[in-house]
Design a protein around this motif. Structure first.
Motif, PDB file in Angstrom:
ATOM      1  N   GLU A   6       0.938  -1.059  -0.151  1.00  0.00           N
ATOM      2  CA  GLU A   6      -0.006  -0.142   0.094  1.00  0.00           C
ATOM      3  C   GLU A   6       0.914   1.123  -0.195  1.00  0.00           C
ATOM      4  O   GLU A   6       1.028   1.842   0.982  1.00  0.00           O
ATOM      5  N   THR A   8       0.699   3.948  -1.181  1.00  0.00           N
ATOM      6  CA  THR A   8      -0.088   5.418  -0.829  1.00  0.00           C
ATOM      7  C   THR A   8      -0.711   5.598   0.578  1.00  0.00           C
ATOM      8  O   THR A   8      -1.696   6.352   0.855  1.00  0.00           O
ATOM      9  N   ASN A   9      -0.517   4.690   1.565  1.00  0.00           N
ATOM     10  CA  ASN A   9      -1.106   4.369   2.735  1.00  0.00           C
ATOM     11  C   ASN A   9      -0.699   5.746   3.649  1.00  0.00           C
ATOM     12  O   ASN A   9       0.822   5.894   3.698  1.00  0.00           O
ATOM     13  N   LYS A  13       4.487   4.803   3.936  1.00  0.00           N
ATOM     14  CA  LYS A  13       4.392   4.563   2.687  1.00  0.00           C
ATOM     15  C   LYS A  13       4.897   2.915   2.355  1.00  0.00           C
ATOM     16  O   LYS A  13       4.750   2.344   1.096  1.00  0.00           O
ATOM     17  N   ALA A  17      -0.365  -4.882   3.506  1.00  0.00           N
ATOM     18  CA  ALA A  17      -1.552  -5.236   4.067  1.00  0.00           C
ATOM     19  C   ALA A  17      -1.525  -6.861   3.804  1.00  0.00           C
ATOM     20  O   ALA A  17      -1.004  -7.479   3.008  1.00  0.00           O
ATOM     21  N   TYR A  27      -1.708  -5.919   9.055  1.00  0.00           N
ATOM     22  CA  TYR A  27      -0.485  -5.619   8.450  1.00  0.00           C
ATOM     23  C   TYR A  27       0.703  -6.361   8.920  1.00  0.00           C
ATOM     24  O   TYR A  27       0.731  -6.513   9.827  1.00  0.00           O
ATOM     25  N   ARG A  44       1.311  -8.067  -5.811  1.00  0.00           N
ATOM     26  CA  ARG A  44       0.505  -8.642  -4.924  1.00  0.00           C
ATOM     27  C   ARG A  44       1.159 -10.305  -4.800  1.00  0.00           C
ATOM     28  O   ARG A  44       1.565 -10.860  -5.741  1.00  0.00           O
TER      29      ARG A  44
END
Length: 75
Positions: A6, A8-9, A13, A17, A27, A44
Protein backbone atom coordinates in the motif's frame (compact mmCIF):
# COMPACT_ATOMS: atom_id res chain seq x y z
CA UNK A 1 -2.97 -15.21 2.54
CA UNK A 2 -2.11 -12.40 0.18
CA UNK A 3 0.39 -9.61 0.82
CA UNK A 4 -0.67 -6.33 -0.80
CA UNK A 5 1.69 -3.32 -0.80
CA UNK A 6 0.00 0.00 0.00
CA UNK A 7 2.48 2.68 -1.16
CA UNK A 8 -0.23 5.38 -0.82
CA UNK A 9 -1.06 4.44 2.78
CA UNK A 10 -1.00 7.78 4.69
CA UNK A 11 0.41 6.13 7.83
CA UNK A 12 3.35 4.38 6.14
CA UNK A 13 4.49 4.37 2.50
CA UNK A 14 5.96 0.87 3.07
CA UNK A 15 2.71 -0.58 4.47
CA UNK A 16 1.90 -4.13 3.40
CA UNK A 17 -1.63 -5.33 4.04
CA UNK A 18 -2.36 -9.00 4.77
CA UNK A 19 -5.57 -10.42 3.33
CA UNK A 20 -7.23 -13.78 4.01
CA UNK A 21 -10.20 -14.78 1.86
CA UNK A 22 -10.30 -11.23 0.43
CA UNK A 23 -10.63 -9.72 3.92
CA UNK A 24 -8.04 -7.43 5.48
CA UNK A 25 -6.74 -9.23 8.57
CA UNK A 26 -3.79 -6.99 9.45
CA UNK A 27 -0.49 -5.53 8.36
CA UNK A 28 3.09 -6.76 8.19
CA UNK A 29 4.94 -5.18 11.16
CA UNK A 30 6.44 -1.80 10.23
CA UNK A 31 10.09 -2.85 10.65
CA UNK A 32 9.61 -5.90 8.40
CA UNK A 33 7.49 -3.99 5.86
CA UNK A 34 10.29 -1.44 5.43
CA UNK A 35 12.59 -4.25 4.25
CA UNK A 36 9.96 -6.17 2.26
CA UNK A 37 8.26 -3.32 0.36
CA UNK A 38 11.14 -2.76 -2.07
CA UNK A 39 11.28 -6.50 -2.82
CA UNK A 40 7.58 -6.70 -3.62
CA UNK A 41 7.84 -3.83 -6.13
CA UNK A 42 4.10 -3.17 -5.89
CA UNK A 43 3.15 -6.81 -6.64
CA UNK A 44 0.53 -8.81 -4.75
CA UNK A 45 2.14 -11.97 -3.42
CA UNK A 46 0.58 -15.15 -2.08
CA UNK A 47 2.06 -16.07 1.31
CA UNK A 48 1.84 -18.67 4.02
CA UNK A 49 1.95 -17.28 7.56
CA UNK A 50 2.42 -19.48 10.60
CA UNK A 51 2.17 -18.16 14.16
CA UNK A 52 4.61 -19.50 16.77
CA UNK A 53 3.59 -20.06 20.38
CA UNK A 54 5.55 -20.79 23.56
CA UNK A 55 4.91 -23.91 25.65
CA UNK A 56 2.61 -21.77 27.81
CA UNK A 57 0.49 -20.73 24.82
CA UNK A 58 1.91 -17.19 24.56
CA UNK A 59 2.28 -15.88 21.00
CA UNK A 60 5.98 -15.29 20.42
CA UNK A 61 6.23 -14.62 16.70
CA UNK A 62 5.31 -15.64 13.19
CA UNK A 63 6.96 -17.07 10.11
CA UNK A 64 6.08 -15.88 6.63
CA UNK A 65 6.90 -17.83 3.47
CA UNK A 66 6.41 -16.40 -0.02
CA UNK A 67 8.08 -16.50 -3.41
CA UNK A 68 9.03 -13.53 -5.56
CA UNK A 69 10.02 -15.79 -8.45
CA UNK A 70 13.43 -16.20 -10.01
CA UNK A 71 15.05 -14.98 -13.22
CA UNK A 72 14.12 -18.41 -14.64
CA UNK A 73 10.41 -18.13 -13.81
CA UNK A 74 8.46 -18.71 -17.05
CA UNK A 75 5.14 -17.23 -15.86
Amino acid sequence: MTLVPEPTNPADKNAIAVYANRRLVGYVPKNAAKRLAPLLSGRRVEAQITTCYSDGGERIGAHMIFSLGTPFDLH
